[in-house]
Design an enzyme around this catalytic site. Structure first.
Site, PDB file in Angstrom:
ATOM      1  N   PHE A 143       0.359  -0.125   2.811  1.00 31.13           N
ATOM      2  CA  PHE A 143      -0.717   0.795   3.204  1.00 31.13           C
ATOM      3  C   PHE A 143      -2.056   0.095   3.402  1.00 31.13           C
ATOM      4  O   PHE A 143      -2.956   0.662   3.999  1.00 31.13           O
ATOM      5  CB  PHE A 143      -0.885   1.886   2.123  1.00 31.13           C
ATOM      6  CG  PHE A 143      -1.747   1.459   0.964  1.00 31.13           C
ATOM      7  CD1 PHE A 143      -1.241   0.663  -0.044  1.00 31.13           C
ATOM      8  CD2 PHE A 143      -3.084   1.829   0.900  1.00 31.13           C
ATOM      9  CE1 PHE A 143      -2.042   0.242  -1.098  1.00 31.13           C
ATOM     10  CE2 PHE A 143      -3.896   1.421  -0.143  1.00 31.13           C
ATOM     11  CZ  PHE A 143      -3.372   0.615  -1.145  1.00 31.13           C
TER      12      PHE A 143
ATOM     13  N   LYS B 139       8.622   0.365  10.356  1.00 32.29           N
ATOM     14  CA  LYS B 139       8.422   1.484   9.436  1.00 32.29           C
ATOM     15  C   LYS B 139       7.072   1.272   8.778  1.00 32.29           C
ATOM     16  O   LYS B 139       6.923   0.472   7.861  1.00 32.29           O
ATOM     17  CB  LYS B 139       9.504   1.577   8.359  1.00 32.29           C
ATOM     18  CG  LYS B 139       9.435   2.925   7.641  1.00 32.29           C
ATOM     19  CD  LYS B 139       9.892   2.908   6.202  1.00 32.29           C
ATOM     20  CE  LYS B 139       8.885   2.383   5.230  1.00 32.29           C
ATOM     21  NZ  LYS B 139       7.650   3.173   5.055  1.00 32.29           N
TER      22      LYS B 139
ATOM     23  N   GLU C 205       4.081   5.092   4.679  1.00 30.78           N
ATOM     24  CA  GLU C 205       4.036   6.556   4.768  1.00 30.78           C
ATOM     25  C   GLU C 205       2.658   7.073   4.364  1.00 30.78           C
ATOM     26  O   GLU C 205       2.352   8.248   4.511  1.00 30.78           O
ATOM     27  CB  GLU C 205       5.132   7.180   3.893  1.00 30.78           C
ATOM     28  CG  GLU C 205       5.042   6.917   2.392  1.00 30.78           C
ATOM     29  CD  GLU C 205       5.672   5.576   1.965  1.00 30.78           C
ATOM     30  OE1 GLU C 205       5.573   4.590   2.715  1.00 30.78           O
ATOM     31  OE2 GLU C 205       6.233   5.542   0.853  1.00 30.78           O
ATOM     32  N   ARG C 206       1.803   6.160   3.856  1.00 30.77           N
ATOM     33  CA  ARG C 206       0.470   6.585   3.424  1.00 30.77           C
ATOM     34  C   ARG C 206      -0.576   6.490   4.533  1.00 30.77           C
ATOM     35  O   ARG C 206      -1.666   7.025   4.407  1.00 30.77           O
ATOM     36  CB  ARG C 206       0.048   5.773   2.198  1.00 30.77           C
ATOM     37  CG  ARG C 206       0.945   6.122   0.999  1.00 30.77           C
ATOM     38  CD  ARG C 206       1.015   5.001   0.005  1.00 30.77           C
ATOM     39  NE  ARG C 206      -0.221   4.840  -0.737  1.00 30.77           N
ATOM     40  CZ  ARG C 206      -0.421   3.896  -1.647  1.00 30.77           C
ATOM     41  NH1 ARG C 206       0.538   3.020  -1.915  1.00 30.77           N
ATOM     42  NH2 ARG C 206      -1.556   3.800  -2.280  1.00 30.77           N
TER      43      ARG C 206
ATOM     44  N   SER D 251       4.472  -4.568  -2.399  1.00 31.25           N
ATOM     45  CA  SER D 251       4.464  -4.886  -3.834  1.00 31.25           C
ATOM     46  C   SER D 251       5.698  -5.685  -4.241  1.00 31.25           C
ATOM     47  O   SER D 251       6.715  -5.691  -3.541  1.00 31.25           O
ATOM     48  CB  SER D 251       4.446  -3.577  -4.628  1.00 31.25           C
ATOM     49  OG  SER D 251       5.650  -2.867  -4.380  1.00 31.25           O
TER      50      SER D 251
ATOM     51  N   CYS E  45      -4.580  -8.149  -0.477  1.00 33.12           N
ATOM     52  CA  CYS E  45      -3.697  -9.031  -1.239  1.00 33.12           C
ATOM     53  C   CYS E  45      -4.395 -10.345  -1.544  1.00 33.12           C
ATOM     54  O   CYS E  45      -3.973 -11.093  -2.405  1.00 33.12           O
ATOM     55  CB  CYS E  45      -2.409  -9.282  -0.478  1.00 33.12           C
ATOM     56  SG  CYS E  45      -2.726 -10.088   1.081  1.00 33.12           S
TER      57      CYS E  45
ATOM     58  N   GLU F 245      -1.151  -7.088 -11.522  1.00 35.44           N
ATOM     59  CA  GLU F 245      -1.971  -6.844 -10.328  1.00 35.44           C
ATOM     60  C   GLU F 245      -2.535  -5.436 -10.432  1.00 35.44           C
ATOM     61  O   GLU F 245      -1.790  -4.466 -10.592  1.00 35.44           O
ATOM     62  CB  GLU F 245      -1.105  -6.960  -9.068  1.00 35.44           C
ATOM     63  CG  GLU F 245      -1.901  -6.725  -7.791  1.00 35.44           C
ATOM     64  CD  GLU F 245      -1.050  -6.774  -6.514  1.00 35.44           C
ATOM     65  OE1 GLU F 245       0.126  -6.372  -6.556  1.00 35.44           O
ATOM     66  OE2 GLU F 245      -1.586  -7.205  -5.475  1.00 35.44           O
TER      67      GLU F 245
END
Ligand code: NAD
Length: 500
Positions: free
Chosen positions: A171, A195, A198-199, A248, A303, A383
């Site tokens: 995201f 893909k 979804e956020r 993640s 990141c 993290e």
């Protein structure tokens, strides 16, 4: 970089106020160059993080839709592979021009759905655009090698596309990360299924629209939606030859294992805990500004965000000045001029409970700074992925290097020093993939590769994103050895021995 894309150059209007999102439209699949309404029975509500108003509903694409995307990509592959590299390069030129033209629109979608500031969202688009721009140089990047290996005999190497490939995206960079994959995968002749997260799939949907406009034939770029189930479909589908994942460790380690077990190539960039080493001989003002920006910018949801500062010797006394700089950052809605931060996720300096007046319903965490942290503490070992900076004090550079090397993550690291010998030693001894010397977020431009290390990459980091390794990832090597010589020189008797 923003100079060439202003609201005036955007060919289409884009919503910049929350009032303009009054009627949420459902997010669609993109299959065969068509936007298709999903027949999903399960939907994920997507809220603007600044206001919590509903922006769109994202489908859990159905099995039939997932299969249709794969069939479309598989059907498109032979003709796309057969196109000349020059023809694919032309499409990429147009794609680059269109992304540049729609830069503001893409950035606005990111701010609405993801929450980062509009200026930062433009950077998100730019860093992806640069991958596409670099991919335009494919005609010189993909040349093979040839060697006359014996008299009249030569070996040539080629790189060929794999077939259908897939990208599963996070995201936090909704434009940049799909663009780590789409340009390189397609310009080398693959077809791709993306893909998005979804956020915040909105930027990817604009990128899909632009792919069609740029001249990608139907099926070369497809977009499906969902979460774990859609991912499992990708991991198990035999026609999908390679999987690119960024996200993640929890999802990525699972994805790496399952896709690899199914015989696919996988590149997977995972989580991070990035350190900044502050040496007493550094340019203090530069270091402190760089650290505050890199720790709290984008709400710490990069990141490569600097989430740990290792303060050597007397620099431990500078922690108050970092806190001052953090406090000076303005927390506001992403579309507000001059805002530096946006919604995030976690803990203290103390950023909890802070909200800009205009956005009482949004999700907010202010800059948070935790001083005197010890390496065993959870705020250091995990993290956080929010606007939280932890500070650890050490006495020497040696101690700092040992501490950083003992951390299981190895994405990025920075050192602030004026000493060439300290910097040189640091770059040689440190175990991290991307090192900044007086540079806070040293993400390499796409001529190089994104070189994570240790737990920040799955599979030991053999398949990194973009650059030469990215090109290798999306192509299969083929070598052809041929013998052409006068008939009288050809042996008449069969030989069973390896040639010596
Ligand atoms: P995430 O892992 O939650 O989601 C990433 C993708 O995986 C999404 O498309 C999601 O649908 C899917 N997914 C999530 N859980 C899954 C599961 N259990 N099974 C199958 N699929 C699943 O990551 P995120 O929160 O979107 O992104 C933030 C993370 O990504 C951070 O850890 C950050 O460090 C990392 N990240 C790394 C890099 C890098 O290059 N190293 C870049 C950006 C982000």
């Amino acid at each position: 970089p923003a100079a060439t894309a202003s609201a005036a150059t955007s060919p289409e209007p884009y919503p910049t106020t929350h009032e303009q999102i009054s009627k949420p439209l459902d997010t669609q699949n993109f299959i065969d160059n068509q936007f298709v309404a999903s027949q999903a029975t399960q939907w994920i509500d997507l809220h603007d993080p600044a206001t919590n108003s509903l922006v769109t509903r994202v489908p859990q694409s159905t099995d039939a839709e997932l299969k249709a995307a794969v069939e479309s990509a598989q059907k498109a592959f032979p003709a796309w592979k057969a196109q000349s590299v020059l023809a694919r390069q032309q499409v990429m030129f147009k794609y680059v021009a269109l992304i540049r033209q729609h830069w503001d629109r893409l950035a606005a979608s990111i701010t609405l759905e993801q929450g980062k500031t509009f200026a930062d969202a433009k950077g998100d688009v730019l860093r992806g655009l640069q991958v596409a721009e670099t991919a335009c140089g494919i005609t010189t990047q993909i040349t093979g090698e040839v060697l006359e290996v014996a008299k009249d005999m030569e070996t040539r190497s080629y790189r060929e596309p794999l077939g259908v490939v897939a990208a599963i995206c996070p995201f936090n960079f909704p434009a940049m990360i799909p663009l780590w994959s789409i340009p390189i995968a397609t310009v080398t002749g693959n077809t791709i299924i993306v893909k998005p997260s979804e956020r915040d799939p909105g930027a990817m949907m604009i990128l899909a629209e632009l792919a069609e406009k740029a001249g990608f034939p139907p099926g070369v770029v497809n977009v499906i939606h969902g979460s774990a189930r859609a991912v499992d479909f990708i991991l198990d589908e035999p026609l999908i030859k390679a999987v690119s994942f960024v996200g993640s460790n929890k999802a990525g380690e699972y994805i790496y294992q399952r896709a690899s077990a199914n015989g696919k190539r996988v590149q997977a960039n995972l989580g991070a805990k990035n350190h900044a080493l502050v040496s007493p001989d550094c340019n203090k003002n530069h270091a402190l500004n760089a650290i505050a920006g890199a720790a709290f910018g984008a709400a710490g949801q990069r990141c490569m965000a600097l989430s740990t500062v290792v303060m050597v010797g007397e620099t431990k006394d500078w922690v108050g000045e970092i806190a001052e700089r953090a406090k000076a950052l303005k927390m506001d809605g992403g579309f507000e001029e001059g805002s530096d931060l946006e919604e995030g996720a976690t803990i203290m300096l103390d950023g909890r409970g802070k909200k800009p007046e205009k956005y009482p319903n949004g999700n907010w965490v202010g800059p948070t700074l935790i001083a005197n942290v010890k390496p065993h503490m959870r705020c250091y070992t995990e993290e956080i992925f929010g606007p939280v900076l932890v500070c650890i004090n050490v006495d020497t550079i040696d101690e700092a290097i040992d501490l950083i090397n003992a951390n299981e993550y190895g994405n990025g690291v920075a050192i602030f020093t004026r000493s060439g010998s300290t910097a040189t030693r640091f770059q040689r001894e440190i175990e991290a993939g991307q090192i900044g010397i007086n540079v806070p977020i040293p993400v390499p431009l796409p001529t190089f590769s994104f070189s994570g290390n240790k737990k920040s990459v799955a599979g030991g980091g053999a398949n990194t994103f973009y650059g030469k390794p990215g090109l290798a990832f999306y192509t299969q090597a083929k070598t052809v050895t041929s013998l052409w010589r006068a008939e009288d020189a050809v042996a008449t008797k069969a030989s069973v021995n390896m040639p010596t």
